[in-house]
Structures are given as structure tokens and as C-alpha cells.
Motif scaffolding. Structure first.
Motif, PDB file in Angstrom:
ATOM      1  N   MET A 164      33.058  43.873  14.821  1.00 42.09           N
ATOM      2  CA  MET A 164      31.965  42.672  15.728  1.00 42.09           C
ATOM      3  C   MET A 164      32.346  42.991  16.454  1.00 42.09           C
ATOM      4  SD  MET A 164      30.712  39.262  15.237  1.00 42.09           S
ATOM      5  CE  MET A 164      29.826  37.933  16.763  1.00 42.09           C
ATOM      6  N   SER A 165      30.914  43.467  18.354  1.00 45.63           N
ATOM      7  CA  SER A 165      32.119  43.568  18.787  1.00 45.63           C
ATOM      8  C   SER A 165      32.025  42.581  19.443  1.00 45.63           C
ATOM      9  CB  SER A 165      31.519  44.513  19.695  1.00 45.63           C
ATOM     10  OG  SER A 165      29.907  44.512  20.284  1.00 45.63           O
ATOM     11  N   GLN A 166      33.044  41.990  21.043  1.00 45.73           N
ATOM     12  CA  GLN A 166      33.035  40.555  21.468  1.00 45.73           C
ATOM     13  C   GLN A 166      31.898  40.608  23.009  1.00 45.73           C
ATOM     14  OE1 GLN A 166      36.602  39.924  23.325  1.00 45.73           O
ATOM     15  NE2 GLN A 166      36.275  37.814  23.653  1.00 45.73           N
ATOM     16  N   GLN A 167      31.027  39.534  22.719  1.00 40.07           N
ATOM     17  CA  GLN A 167      30.212  39.381  24.515  1.00 40.07           C
ATOM     18  C   GLN A 167      30.795  38.703  25.529  1.00 40.07           C
ATOM     19  OE1 GLN A 167      27.748  36.391  22.270  1.00 40.07           O
ATOM     20  NE2 GLN A 167      26.261  37.668  22.643  1.00 40.07           N
ATOM     21  N   THR A 168      30.473  39.874  26.232  1.00 43.10           N
ATOM     22  CA  THR A 168      30.941  39.948  27.765  1.00 43.10           C
ATOM     23  C   THR A 168      29.389  39.547  28.647  1.00 43.10           C
ATOM     24  OG1 THR A 168      30.993  42.252  27.850  1.00 43.10           O
ATOM     25  CG2 THR A 168      33.290  41.266  26.929  1.00 43.10           C
ATOM     26  N   TYR A 169      29.807  39.321  29.736  1.00 41.68           N
ATOM     27  CA  TYR A 169      29.640  39.222  30.994  1.00 41.68           C
ATOM     28  C   TYR A 169      30.096  39.345  32.316  1.00 41.68           C
ATOM     29  CZ  TYR A 169      31.189  34.542  31.958  1.00 41.68           C
ATOM     30  OH  TYR A 169      31.948  33.621  32.312  1.00 41.68           O
ATOM     31  N   LEU A 170      29.198  39.577  33.229  1.00 45.38           N
ATOM     32  CA  LEU A 170      30.278  40.341  34.665  1.00 45.38           C
ATOM     33  C   LEU A 170      30.264  39.013  35.729  1.00 45.38           C
ATOM     34  CD1 LEU A 170      27.591  43.185  35.446  1.00 45.38           C
ATOM     35  CD2 LEU A 170      30.146  43.209  34.113  1.00 45.38           C
ATOM     36  N   LYS A 171      31.547  39.145  36.391  1.00 46.92           N
ATOM     37  CA  LYS A 171      31.662  37.788  36.968  1.00 46.92           C
ATOM     38  C   LYS A 171      32.272  39.160  38.822  1.00 46.92           C
ATOM     39  CE  LYS A 171      33.108  34.289  35.966  1.00 46.92           C
ATOM     40  NZ  LYS A 171      34.597  33.120  35.450  1.00 46.92           N
ATOM     41  N   VAL A 172      32.129  37.793  39.133  1.00 45.05           N
ATOM     42  CA  VAL A 172      32.271  38.908  40.710  1.00 45.05           C
ATOM     43  C   VAL A 172      33.720  37.712  41.228  1.00 45.05           C
ATOM     44  CG1 VAL A 172      31.902  38.742  43.136  1.00 45.05           C
ATOM     45  CG2 VAL A 172      29.741  38.891  40.970  1.00 45.05           C
ATOM     46  N   PRO A 173      35.002  38.783  41.895  1.00 43.72           N
ATOM     47  CA  PRO A 173      35.584  38.329  42.259  1.00 43.72           C
ATOM     48  C   PRO A 173      35.314  38.105  44.099  1.00 43.72           C
ATOM     49  CG  PRO A 173      35.408  40.445  42.492  1.00 43.72           C
ATOM     50  CD  PRO A 173      34.429  40.151  41.820  1.00 43.72           C
ATOM     51  N   PHE A 174      36.305  36.736  44.172  1.00 48.60           N
ATOM     52  CA  PHE A 174      36.699  36.468  45.573  1.00 48.60           C
ATOM     53  C   PHE A 174      38.171  35.958  45.505  1.00 48.60           C
ATOM     54  CE2 PHE A 174      31.893  35.806  44.861  1.00 48.60           C
ATOM     55  CZ  PHE A 174      31.424  36.120  45.811  1.00 48.60           C
ATOM     56  N   ALA A 175      38.549  36.232  46.836  1.00 48.01           N
ATOM     57  CA  ALA A 175      39.342  35.406  47.096  1.00 48.01           C
ATOM     58  C   ALA A 175      39.765  34.969  49.044  1.00 48.01           C
ATOM     59  CB  ALA A 175      41.009  37.303  47.756  1.00 48.01           C
ATOM     60  N   TRP A 176      40.306  33.905  48.827  1.00 41.95           N
ATOM     61  CA  TRP A 176      40.644  33.647  50.298  1.00 41.95           C
ATOM     62  C   TRP A 176      42.416  33.838  50.629  1.00 41.95           C
ATOM     63  CZ3 TRP A 176      38.204  29.753  53.798  1.00 41.95           C
ATOM     64  CH2 TRP A 176      38.931  29.076  54.369  1.00 41.95           C
ATOM     65  N   GLU A 177      42.271  34.738  51.256  1.00 36.49           N
ATOM     66  CA  GLU A 177      43.813  35.218  51.553  1.00 36.49           C
ATOM     67  C   GLU A 177      44.363  34.477  53.302  1.00 36.49           C
ATOM     68  OE1 GLU A 177      43.460  39.577  49.577  1.00 36.49           O
ATOM     69  OE2 GLU A 177      42.451  39.199  51.770  1.00 36.49           O
ATOM     70  N   GLU A 178      45.630  34.307  52.811  1.00 37.65           N
ATOM     71  CA  GLU A 178      46.417  33.682  53.954  1.00 37.65           C
ATOM     72  C   GLU A 178      47.257  34.249  54.485  1.00 37.65           C
ATOM     73  OE1 GLU A 178      46.318  30.280  54.963  1.00 37.65           O
ATOM     74  OE2 GLU A 178      45.026  29.628  53.279  1.00 37.65           O
ATOM     75  N   PRO A 179      47.377  34.494  55.744  1.00 39.91           N
ATOM     76  CA  PRO A 179      47.753  32.741  56.884  1.00 39.91           C
ATOM     77  C   PRO A 179      45.959  32.572  56.674  1.00 39.91           C
ATOM     78  CG  PRO A 179      48.900  34.595  58.173  1.00 39.91           C
ATOM     79  CD  PRO A 179      48.001  35.396  56.718  1.00 39.91           C
ATOM     80  N   LYS A 180      45.211  31.347  57.436  1.00 40.10           N
ATOM     81  CA  LYS A 180      44.821  31.320  57.986  1.00 40.10           C
ATOM     82  C   LYS A 180      44.910  29.419  58.259  1.00 40.10           C
ATOM     83  CE  LYS A 180      40.631  34.027  55.609  1.00 40.10           C
ATOM     84  NZ  LYS A 180      39.534  33.078  55.294  1.00 40.10           N
ATOM     85  N   PRO A 181      43.997  29.473  59.125  1.00 39.03           N
ATOM     86  CA  PRO A 181      44.146  27.794  59.695  1.00 39.03           C
ATOM     87  C   PRO A 181      43.883  26.987  58.638  1.00 39.03           C
ATOM     88  CG  PRO A 181      42.796  29.214  61.322  1.00 39.03           C
ATOM     89  CD  PRO A 181      43.011  29.977  60.499  1.00 39.03           C
ATOM     90  N   LEU A 182      44.491  25.954  58.692  1.00 37.89           N
ATOM     91  CA  LEU A 182      43.739  24.573  57.501  1.00 37.89           C
ATOM     92  C   LEU A 182      42.120  24.769  57.346  1.00 37.89           C
ATOM     93  CD1 LEU A 182      44.929  23.373  55.582  1.00 37.89           C
ATOM     94  CD2 LEU A 182      45.271  21.155  56.941  1.00 37.89           C
TER      95      LEU A 182
END
Length: 183
Positions: free
Chosen positions: A1-19
């Protein structure tokens, strides 16, 4: 039996940024300041009404509250956080509208800074559509910035169009193409 999967969209908040600025329309209270069963109840309600296939599977298997307990207890596996980081967003009437659960990935520090993620975020069904997810994501991101992170890495299911829009509105950038994750 194969494992069920779904698609996820990755996001990043990269520093340095102002608070990041957190809109003032909600106040925040650490989830530990209220009885633990309230966090379980709120997270369970959000999971039960979520479009996320992994949440749907857990809720159908265990029910909302037990699914929430399992989800929250897994936050200690490979992550670390301070109890006060986990926040309820509270409206002007004193009602909890949602929660945000920022954490740090263990073993992912770089140049003395941590890598964070929003382990969980959710708005209760009756408060959706008012932009509270923007406020909660901003609050969780600010918490991680204050800790000192080089990146906040998050993802959401491709079917969760509202959360995809929230990440973009708050200033996260899509980090590559959607990937398969087990349900």
C-alpha cells in the motif's frame, strides 16, 4: 500500500529585515496563560474546519480534540520554543479569534542565528475572512525575529489559497515549487 501524499507550497521570510509591524487590532495572550484544554479546543476546532489533508485525516481518525493533542505534543519533536511564544489573538470583545505557534528548528542554526517556523496558525471558522491570519502570522514572525533567526521557513497546502495569500501579503516569498508531503 503506497502512502498518500499532498502538495505543499513552501515559503520563506529571510533576514535581515526590519522588525515586522503587527497590526494593533488584536491583543495577544500567551496560550499558557489560559487552561491547557482551551488551546486544545481552539486548535481542534481549527483542524476540524481546515482544508489541510493531514489535519482532515487526523480529525477523522481521532476526533478534533485528540487530533489537536497529538499535533501539539509533536511540536516538541525536532523543535524548541518558549511557552510564551505560543499566542492567542484576541479581538476587542475579548474573544479568541485564533492562535499562532512559532518554534525554532533544532540543529538548523547558521552564523549564530536560529531557523524558525510557524508550527501552527489558525483562525476560528467564525472569524475567517477578516484578515486575522495576517495579524497572527505577523505576530509569530515578529516573535521569531526577536529571538534572532536567519530564516522563517513555512509551508501550506496548495488548496489553502487563503494562507498562500496571507504569506505573500505579510512579506514571505515562495521558496521553490510545491512538494509532496505525506498525509
Amino acid at each position: 500500500m503506497s502512502q498518500q501524499t499532498y502538495l505543499k507550497v513552501p515559503f520563506a521570510w529571510e533576514e535581515p529585515k526590519p522588525l515586522i509591524e503587527v497590526p494593533p487590532r488584536l491583543t495577544y495572550e500567551p496560550a499558557i496563560a489560559v487552561p491547557n484544554n482551551l488551546l486544545i479546543s481552539v486548535v481542534g476546532r481549527v483542524m476540524a474546519s481546515s482544508t489541510d489533508p493531514s489535519y482532515q485525516k487526523q480529525v477523522s481518525r481521532h476526533g478534533p480534540e485528540e487530533a489537536a493533542e497529538i499535533f501539539l505534543s509533536a511540536a516538541r519533536d525536532g523543535f524548541s520554543c518558549q511557552d510564551e511564544w505560543w499566542q492567542f489573538g484576541i479581538n476587542e470583545n475579548g474573544d479568541i479569534v485564533g492562535f499562532v505557534l512559532p518554534v525554532i528548528f533544532e540543529g538548523c542554526a547558521k552564523a549564530g542565528l536560529e531557523e524558525g517556523t510557524i508550527y501552527g496558525i489558525g483562525v476560528l471558522p467564525e472569524y475567517r475572512g477578516f484578515g486575522f491570519a495576517n495579524d497572527l502570522l505577523s505576530k509569530g514572525t515578529q516573535t521569531l525575529q526577536e529571538v534572532g533567526v536567519w530564516q522563517v521557513f513555512c509551508d501550506t497546502g496548495v488548496e489553502n489559497v487563503r494562507m498562500i495569500s496571507t504569506f505573500k501579503r505579510v512579506g514571505y516569498r515562495q521558496y521553490g515549487k510545491p512538494w509532496e508531503r505525506p498525509i
